[in-house]
Structures are given as C-alpha cells and as structure tokens.
Design a protein around this motif. Sequence first.
Motif, short mmCIF file in Angstrom:
data_model
loop_
_atom_site.label_atom_id
_atom_site.label_comp_id
_atom_site.label_asym_id
_atom_site.label_seq_id
_atom_site.Cartn_x
_atom_site.Cartn_y
_atom_site.Cartn_z
N SER A 226 44.90 48.86 48.37
CA SER A 226 43.57 48.79 48.97
C SER A 226 42.60 48.04 48.06
CB SER A 226 43.05 50.21 49.26
OG SER A 226 41.74 50.17 49.76
N ALA A 227 42.64 48.33 46.77
CA ALA A 227 41.75 47.66 45.81
C ALA A 227 42.00 46.16 45.81
CB ALA A 227 41.94 48.25 44.42
N LYS A 228 43.26 45.76 45.82
CA LYS A 228 43.59 44.33 45.82
C LYS A 228 43.13 43.67 47.12
CE LYS A 228 47.52 44.38 42.65
NZ LYS A 228 48.98 44.19 42.52
N ASN B 248 39.30 43.47 47.20
CA ASN B 248 38.86 42.51 46.20
C ASN B 248 39.06 41.09 46.72
OD1 ASN B 248 40.11 40.80 43.57
ND2 ASN B 248 38.10 41.75 43.30
N ARG B 249 40.17 40.85 47.35
CA ARG B 249 40.46 39.52 47.92
C ARG B 249 39.44 39.16 49.01
NH1 ARG B 249 45.48 40.54 48.34
NH2 ARG B 249 45.44 41.34 50.45
N ILE B 250 39.09 40.15 49.83
CA ILE B 250 38.17 39.93 50.94
C ILE B 250 36.71 39.90 50.47
CG2 ILE B 250 37.25 40.95 53.07
CD1 ILE B 250 40.09 42.17 53.49
N GLY B 251 36.33 40.85 49.60
CA GLY B 251 34.91 41.04 49.26
C GLY B 251 34.47 40.52 47.91
N GLY B 252 35.38 39.99 47.13
CA GLY B 252 34.99 39.43 45.84
C GLY B 252 35.03 40.42 44.69
N ILE B 253 34.28 40.13 43.66
CA ILE B 253 34.35 40.82 42.37
C ILE B 253 34.17 42.34 42.46
CG2 ILE B 253 31.92 40.54 41.75
CD1 ILE B 253 32.94 39.78 38.91
N ARG B 254 33.40 42.81 43.44
CA ARG B 254 33.19 44.24 43.63
C ARG B 254 33.51 44.66 45.07
NH1 ARG B 254 30.67 47.84 40.59
NH2 ARG B 254 29.73 48.75 42.44
N GLY B 255 34.37 43.93 45.72
CA GLY B 255 34.70 44.22 47.12
C GLY B 255 35.25 45.62 47.32
N TYR B 256 36.18 46.02 46.46
CA TYR B 256 36.77 47.36 46.58
C TYR B 256 35.75 48.44 46.21
CZ TYR B 256 39.46 51.52 45.59
OH TYR B 256 39.91 52.83 45.56
N LEU B 257 35.04 48.25 45.13
CA LEU B 257 34.05 49.24 44.69
C LEU B 257 32.96 49.41 45.73
CD1 LEU B 257 33.92 48.24 40.93
CD2 LEU B 257 34.85 50.36 41.87
#
Length: 175
Positions: A153-155, A158-167
Amino acid sequence: MDKELKEKLGKIQKLKRIDKGIKGFQYSIEFSENKDGLIKVIADKGESTYQLKELPELYSTEQSLSFDIDWDNDHYLSLLNTIEGAIRYIDDSNTGLTDTKVIFSLEELVSKPGLKSNDIIVKGINQRLRFQLSFSDYTRKEVRRALKKVLKSAKRHNRIGGIRGYLDFIMQFIP
C-alpha cells in the motif's frame, strides 16, 4: 498472547458498560520513550508498568496449512490498524517524514518482524505489535503478511501521490 500482562491488567481495571449491551475494559497506555517495550497502563483502580515480551515470545503456533487472509475480518483489520496507527503516530510527532523512509523501514520489518533498531519507525511498529500480540493470537507468518500488505500500500500510494502520498492517505483513515 501474554497471560501475565492480561492478569496484571485484570487487577487494575473493572468491567464497564461501554455501549448498549456491550461491556469491556477501559484503560490508557503510554509507551516509554526511554526504554524499549516498557509501557504504563492507567486504569480505574490504579496504574502499573510492564515490560512487553519480545515478538518471538508472543507469536501463536504456526499452522501447517496455507490459507488466504480475509483482510476485511476484524481480527486482521486490527493488525493492519496497529501497523498503520504506529506510522500515523510517528508522522504526527516527526516533521519531515517521507514515504521513502516508511517504505525502507517496512522492508526491514517484512524480512525480520522482531528487528531491534534505533530507527523510529521500526521501533514504533515493533512496540505496538508487541502490545497487540499480547492480547491477540497471530502467527509470525500473519504478522509478516500484514507488514507486506502495508508495504505494498505504501509503495502504491507513493507512486500515485508522490513523496508523502502514503502518509497523506493514512492520515485520512487512521485517527
């Protein structure tokens, strides 16, 4: 599961009505910032400190059967929430955290869930997993699979939302 911790908590808390027809225990937990795995439990009848057992001591016995995990099941959702809740807590208290750091820490934990490290993310997830496994039965394999799911999920985010996409994503769902 840690029967010793359950007994200790039973002495300082009493069963309360939480909602219609639902009874449970209410207490708060504070994790020590200075000593790994040391918790302070505050309940109705007082407070107590306890040193959490290490993950290898808390794992349930592995089952030889391979099975699919139903991630919508409350038992497994609780495990995922424990991991993501730790990350969310660390993000709230640590400015400058990025998905890359979270991904790196999760990769380390997937290979060795009981890893001892000074890394704030590894340490935070490890402590919360130790607390969760003190009350719930999970095997090492189940913990690793949950960590892999969070890592995936984090990967993805991150791929979709950028540097803090997962956070940013977990900020929406984890209080």
